[in-house]
Write an enzyme that holds these catalytic residues in place. Structure first.
Site, mmCIF file in Angstrom:
data_model
loop_
_atom_site.group_PDB
_atom_site.id
_atom_site.type_symbol
_atom_site.label_atom_id
_atom_site.label_comp_id
_atom_site.label_asym_id
_atom_site.label_seq_id
_atom_site.Cartn_x
_atom_site.Cartn_y
_atom_site.Cartn_z
ATOM 1 N N ASP A 106 0.853 -1.184 0.000
ATOM 2 C CA ASP A 106 0.000 0.000 0.000
ATOM 3 C C ASP A 106 0.898 1.245 0.000
ATOM 4 O O ASP A 106 1.840 1.333 -0.793
ATOM 5 C CB ASP A 106 -0.958 -0.059 1.200
ATOM 6 C CG ASP A 106 -1.998 1.045 1.212
ATOM 7 O OD1 ASP A 106 -2.982 0.926 0.469
ATOM 8 O OD2 ASP A 106 -1.831 2.019 1.963
ATOM 9 N N TYR A 207 -1.607 11.315 2.683
ATOM 10 C CA TYR A 207 -2.444 11.738 1.550
ATOM 11 C C TYR A 207 -2.448 13.260 1.425
ATOM 12 O O TYR A 207 -2.375 13.799 0.315
ATOM 13 C CB TYR A 207 -3.881 11.247 1.754
ATOM 14 C CG TYR A 207 -4.054 9.763 1.689
ATOM 15 C CD1 TYR A 207 -4.204 9.111 0.465
ATOM 16 C CD2 TYR A 207 -4.072 8.997 2.849
ATOM 17 C CE1 TYR A 207 -4.372 7.739 0.401
ATOM 18 C CE2 TYR A 207 -4.230 7.620 2.798
ATOM 19 C CZ TYR A 207 -4.379 6.998 1.558
ATOM 20 O OH TYR A 207 -4.535 5.629 1.506
ATOM 21 N N HIS A 263 -7.345 -6.385 -1.045
ATOM 22 C CA HIS A 263 -6.195 -5.478 -0.971
ATOM 23 C C HIS A 263 -5.229 -5.830 0.154
ATOM 24 O O HIS A 263 -4.033 -5.543 0.069
ATOM 25 C CB HIS A 263 -6.725 -4.051 -0.763
ATOM 26 C CG HIS A 263 -5.662 -3.022 -0.535
ATOM 27 N ND1 HIS A 263 -4.863 -2.553 -1.548
ATOM 28 C CD2 HIS A 263 -5.271 -2.377 0.602
ATOM 29 C CE1 HIS A 263 -4.025 -1.650 -1.057
ATOM 30 N NE2 HIS A 263 -4.243 -1.530 0.246
#
Length: 284
Positions: A106, A207, A263
């Site tokens: 990730d 982010y 994921h």
């Protein structure tokens, strides 16, 4: 008489006043495998993978990265630029005194790709999990459905909103994590380790620092042996960027596709992931 010193455990890495925690396990004289977690997990997301690597003779260094480690939570968004994430991993690699095998899942795959691009002298091999080469990922945002899959990256830019979504156990953020394939136990772990521990905002800063990113950092090919591991039930990362990663690696390359896995590969397919890592470590 040998002038070599006996390796010692690395429990922390200090950089620019930050203290990053490291879980150092396995034989001290084994091939060193650095394990980098993603969002919203910590180093123990590797808890099922590391023992397999240790049993095979590898020493594993799983690091709680900035924003997650208690001693490394700077408040500013710009403190989470990709250059800073790269600097942390470089500091850990240099602390070992040799070359390391880097594995990132990730968000952890981003500094893994970056150190392989910019410091190949420190990297024996790379195993990227879920996230393709950053340049392939950026291109996929406009050339495929990846932009739609990555809607949350834009949503996380809003101040306070994601934190409000996470305030209530079983609320919207928990439901989104469950929809992505995360188990109920791992959602509970997320609440303990990220929300209750006060790390959510600083974790989200990975982010929120994207507007400060220098795009030149990602415009390099990788020149170390590389494996790309991707799962076909990943709702966050599509196939387009993954399939175009090979052309950005000028070294032995292998693509491993896991079928029917979400994921969260390190916790849901630890044996298969460990096998891919060990195959890459052995070939390198």
């Amino acid at each position: 008489m040998s002038d070599q010193t006996t390796p010692t455990r690395i429990t922390t890495v200090e950089r620019d006043g930050l203290v990053l925690d490291v879980h150092d396990e396995g034989p001290l004289d084994g091939e060193i495998v650095v394990l980098l977690h993603g969002f919203p997990e910590r180093a123990d997301c590797w808890r099922l993978v590391a023992p397999i690597l240790n049993e095979a003779g590898c020493r594993t260094l799983a690091m709680d990265q900035r924003g997650y480690a208690k001693g490394a939570r700077p408040p500013r968004r710009r403190d989470y630029r990709m250059s800073e994430l790269l600097g942390d991993v470089r500091a850990l690699a240099e602390a070992t005194g040799g070359r390391v095998h880097v594995v990132g899942h990730d968000w952890g795959a981003i500094p893994a790709w970056l150190i392989a691009m910019h410091h190949p002298e420190l990297v024996a091999s790379l195993t990227a999990v879920s996230v393709p080469h950053p340049q392939a990922f950026l291109t996929s945002m406009v050339r495929s459905a990846q932009g739609l899959k990555s809607w949350y990256m834009l949503a996380f830019q809003a101040p306070f909103v994601p934190e409000l979504m996470a305030r209530t156990p079983g609320g919207l953020l928990d439901k989104q994590l469950r929809a992505s394939g995360m188990t109920a136990d791992d959602v509970a772990r997320f609440r303990r380790q990220i929300v209750d521990d006060g790390a959510l905002t600083t974790a989200l800063n990975w982010y929120r620092a994207l507007p400060f990113a220098d795009p030149r950092l990602t415009r390099h090919k990788v020149t170390v042996p590389t494996t790309m591991v991707w799962s076909d039930d990943d709702i966050a990362l599509g196939r387009w960027g993954v399939e175009r990663t090979a052309r950005l690696v000028d070294a032995p390359y292998r693509f491993v596709e896991l079928n029917g896995i979400s994921h969260w590969i390190p916790t849901q397919a630890p044996e298969q992931l460990a096998a891919a890592i060990l195959d890459r470590v052995g070939s390198a």
